[in-house]
Design a protein around this motif. Structure first.
Motif, PDB file in Angstrom:
ATOM      1  N   ASP A   1      17.263  -4.627  -4.490  1.00  0.00           N
ATOM      2  CA  ASP A   1      16.835  -3.741  -3.412  1.00  0.00           C
ATOM      3  C   ASP A   1      17.945  -2.748  -3.114  1.00  0.00           C
ATOM      4  O   ASP A   1      19.102  -3.139  -2.901  1.00  0.00           O
ATOM      5  CB  ASP A   1      16.501  -4.549  -2.150  1.00  0.00           C
ATOM      6  CG  ASP A   1      15.296  -5.445  -2.341  1.00  0.00           C
ATOM      7  OD1 ASP A   1      14.216  -4.912  -2.636  1.00  0.00           O
ATOM      8  OD2 ASP A   1      15.439  -6.672  -2.204  1.00  0.00           O
ATOM      9  N   GLY A   2      17.596  -1.479  -3.093  1.00  0.00           N
ATOM     10  CA  GLY A   2      18.577  -0.436  -2.809  1.00  0.00           C
ATOM     11  C   GLY A   2      18.147   0.442  -1.652  1.00  0.00           C
ATOM     12  O   GLY A   2      16.958   0.520  -1.315  1.00  0.00           O
ATOM     13  N   THR A   3      19.120   1.106  -1.040  1.00  0.00           N
ATOM     14  CA  THR A   3      18.879   2.021   0.076  1.00  0.00           C
ATOM     15  C   THR A   3      19.235   3.436  -0.356  1.00  0.00           C
ATOM     16  O   THR A   3      20.212   3.651  -1.083  1.00  0.00           O
ATOM     17  CB  THR A   3      19.727   1.620   1.299  1.00  0.00           C
ATOM     18  OG1 THR A   3      19.409   0.275   1.658  1.00  0.00           O
ATOM     19  CG2 THR A   3      19.455   2.533   2.480  1.00  0.00           C
TER      20      THR A   3
ATOM     21  N   GLY B   1      14.161   1.174  -1.800  1.00  0.00           N
ATOM     22  CA  GLY B   1      13.114   0.430  -2.486  1.00  0.00           C
ATOM     23  C   GLY B   1      13.668  -0.446  -3.581  1.00  0.00           C
ATOM     24  O   GLY B   1      14.860  -0.781  -3.619  1.00  0.00           O
ATOM     25  N   LYS B   2      12.790  -0.840  -4.511  1.00  0.00           N
ATOM     26  CA  LYS B   2      13.147  -1.725  -5.611  1.00  0.00           C
ATOM     27  C   LYS B   2      13.686  -0.920  -6.792  1.00  0.00           C
ATOM     28  O   LYS B   2      13.202   0.178  -7.096  1.00  0.00           O
ATOM     29  CB  LYS B   2      11.928  -2.517  -6.076  1.00  0.00           C
ATOM     30  CG  LYS B   2      11.353  -3.484  -5.042  1.00  0.00           C
ATOM     31  CD  LYS B   2      12.157  -4.751  -4.958  1.00  0.00           C
ATOM     32  CE  LYS B   2      11.487  -5.754  -4.026  1.00  0.00           C
ATOM     33  NZ  LYS B   2      12.293  -6.976  -3.878  1.00  0.00           N
TER      34      LYS B   2
ATOM     35  N   THR C   1       0.813  -1.221   0.000  1.00  0.00           N
ATOM     36  CA  THR C   1       0.000   0.000   0.000  1.00  0.00           C
ATOM     37  C   THR C   1       0.842   1.265   0.000  1.00  0.00           C
ATOM     38  O   THR C   1       0.333   2.339  -0.322  1.00  0.00           O
ATOM     39  CB  THR C   1      -0.949   0.020   1.217  1.00  0.00           C
ATOM     40  OG1 THR C   1      -0.185  -0.230   2.406  1.00  0.00           O
ATOM     41  CG2 THR C   1      -2.015  -1.043   1.081  1.00  0.00           C
ATOM     42  N   ASP C   2       2.144   1.167   0.359  1.00  0.00           N
ATOM     43  CA  ASP C   2       3.001   2.354   0.314  1.00  0.00           C
ATOM     44  C   ASP C   2       3.642   2.551  -1.051  1.00  0.00           C
ATOM     45  O   ASP C   2       4.467   3.446  -1.238  1.00  0.00           O
ATOM     46  CB  ASP C   2       4.078   2.293   1.403  1.00  0.00           C
ATOM     47  CG  ASP C   2       5.047   1.122   1.214  1.00  0.00           C
ATOM     48  OD1 ASP C   2       4.871   0.355   0.240  1.00  0.00           O
ATOM     49  OD2 ASP C   2       5.974   0.972   2.034  1.00  0.00           O
ATOM     50  N   GLY C   3       3.258   1.703  -2.024  1.00  0.00           N
ATOM     51  CA  GLY C   3       3.773   1.848  -3.383  1.00  0.00           C
ATOM     52  C   GLY C   3       5.010   1.036  -3.683  1.00  0.00           C
ATOM     53  O   GLY C   3       5.498   1.048  -4.821  1.00  0.00           O
ATOM     54  N   THR C   4       5.558   0.308  -2.693  1.00  0.00           N
ATOM     55  CA  THR C   4       6.725  -0.535  -2.939  1.00  0.00           C
ATOM     56  C   THR C   4       6.349  -1.669  -3.883  1.00  0.00           C
ATOM     57  O   THR C   4       5.361  -2.377  -3.663  1.00  0.00           O
ATOM     58  CB  THR C   4       7.266  -1.123  -1.625  1.00  0.00           C
ATOM     59  OG1 THR C   4       7.659  -0.049  -0.768  1.00  0.00           O
ATOM     60  CG2 THR C   4       8.475  -2.011  -1.887  1.00  0.00           C
ATOM     61  N   VAL C   5       7.130  -1.851  -4.948  1.00  0.00           N
ATOM     62  CA  VAL C   5       6.841  -2.896  -5.926  1.00  0.00           C
ATOM     63  C   VAL C   5       7.361  -4.236  -5.416  1.00  0.00           C
ATOM     64  O   VAL C   5       8.550  -4.403  -5.163  1.00  0.00           O
ATOM     65  CB  VAL C   5       7.483  -2.564  -7.285  1.00  0.00           C
ATOM     66  CG1 VAL C   5       7.237  -3.698  -8.277  1.00  0.00           C
ATOM     67  CG2 VAL C   5       6.917  -1.259  -7.834  1.00  0.00           C
ATOM     68  N   ILE C   6       6.445  -5.189  -5.230  1.00  0.00           N
ATOM     69  CA  ILE C   6       6.797  -6.536  -4.797  1.00  0.00           C
ATOM     70  C   ILE C   6       7.211  -7.387  -5.987  1.00  0.00           C
ATOM     71  O   ILE C   6       8.168  -8.155  -5.933  1.00  0.00           O
ATOM     72  CB  ILE C   6       5.622  -7.175  -4.048  1.00  0.00           C
ATOM     73  CG1 ILE C   6       5.305  -6.360  -2.785  1.00  0.00           C
ATOM     74  CG2 ILE C   6       5.907  -8.629  -3.691  1.00  0.00           C
ATOM     75  CD1 ILE C   6       4.008  -6.749  -2.120  1.00  0.00           C
TER      76      ILE C   6
END
Length: 317
Positions: free
Chosen positions: A230-232, A290-291, A136-141
């Motif tokens: 995955d990056g920070t 995120g991704k 729901t926060d927009g992070t792509v799974i």
């Protein structure tokens, strides 16, 4: 309407058409937006920018042209507002066009549940489907363009839900320099396949971690391969391709996950380190946690003539 941006030689342009609240209507990395149907009366913004950032301190000249047919569709498409609910075992039907460039569906899931989400163009539709599963926060799974790259243009995601909670499915269309923009009707099905012997079909997206390498092959049947990591925020990364066989002229693209889909951050054809056809993206600072998606292909993609094997390496500086 049609929008066209002509620039000085050597400068590639990006055009984004947005409404007065900065919601994107349509965008293009080719400097052209044609055949756009305006969804509603009101003010609109056109954002014009160089595709790869500033190229010289003195700037570059451009001409921006706007033209319109002066006609209104006699059967306007209904604007889909807000997320649409979907339940396990249900099939939703919709239309992707210049009015609705994407539609979001929401559902509740439980950690460990295996789901299969399939987006198919309806009979007679030419839509090139693209789909994402997001928190729901927009992070792509997970995301998928083609079930079989370049062959089956419908999209499918088979994955295990990581946590209890609400999920979003973004149904849209593929947009890229190598293809015409498509529109049309689609069917989207959400299934619970827990315990079934299911092989994920979206194997064209390969996970990578910092320090890892992978190998691939670019040819006329598969001219674009995808890798996700995955990056920070603040990470400084480099992505390097080493061409290993054939006459491959490799190209690299880097995309950032956002609520609107994958947004291009950088592109490179030939490394600046010397006379080589190996692509290199060097010292890219990641803006958010995120991704991130890497696309590896060849110069001119679909119409290109080069091919061969390569290795790709993801490095954190």
């Amino acid at each position: 309407i049609d929008l066209t941006m002509t620039t000085d030689p050597g400068v590639d342009s990006v055009l984004i058409l947005a409404d007065q609240t900065l919601n994107e209507v349509l965008s293009s990395g080719t400097g052209e937006l044609t055949g756009i149907t305006i969804p509603a009366d009101g003010e609109y913004l056109v954002l014009a920018a160089p595709r790869f950032g500033p190229v010289e301190a003195t700037g570059s000249g451009y001409i921006l042209a706007l033209s319109g047919a002066g006609e209104t569709s006699s059967t306007p498409t209904e604007v889909i507002e807000g997320p649409q609910p979907i339940n396990m075992g249900q099939t939703a039907r919709g239309v992707i066009d210049d009015t609705n460039v994407s539609i979001t569906y929401t559902f509740s899931g439980t950690a460990g549940t295996q789901v299969r989400i399939t987006m198919e163009a309806a009979a007679g539709s030419t839509l090139d489907c693209y789909m994402e599963l997001q928190s729901t926060d927009g992070t792509v799974i997970d995301a998928n363009d083609d079930i079989d790259p370049g062959v089956i243009r419908n999209s499918q995601i088979v994955t295990e839900l990581p946590a209890d909670g609400e999920y979003q499915i973004l149904a849209s269309r593929y947009v890229g320099d190598d293809a015409e923009i498509t529109s049309g009707a689609f069917n989207l099905t959400l299934e619970n396949v827990t315990g079934q012997d299911i092989t994920p079909l979206n194997t064209d997206i390969i996970p990578l971690s910092y320090g890892e390498s992978a190998t691939g092959e670019v040819n006329d049947e598969q001219y674009l391969l995808f890798y996700v990591f995955d990056g920070t925020a603040g990470d400084i990364v480099s992505i390097q391709i080493d061409n290993q066989s054939g006459n491959l002229d490799s190209v690299l693209y880097l995309y950032q996950s956002s609520s609107a889909g994958w947004v291009e951050m950088a592109e490179n054809d030939d490394s600046a380190t010397g006379a080589t056809f190996d692509a290199l993206l060097s010292n890219i600072v990641l803006p958010v946690t995120g991704k991130y998606l890497i696309a590896a292909g060849r110069y001119d993609l679909e119409t290109g003539t080069t091919s061969g094997t390569f290795s790709i390496t993801l490095i954190k500086q």
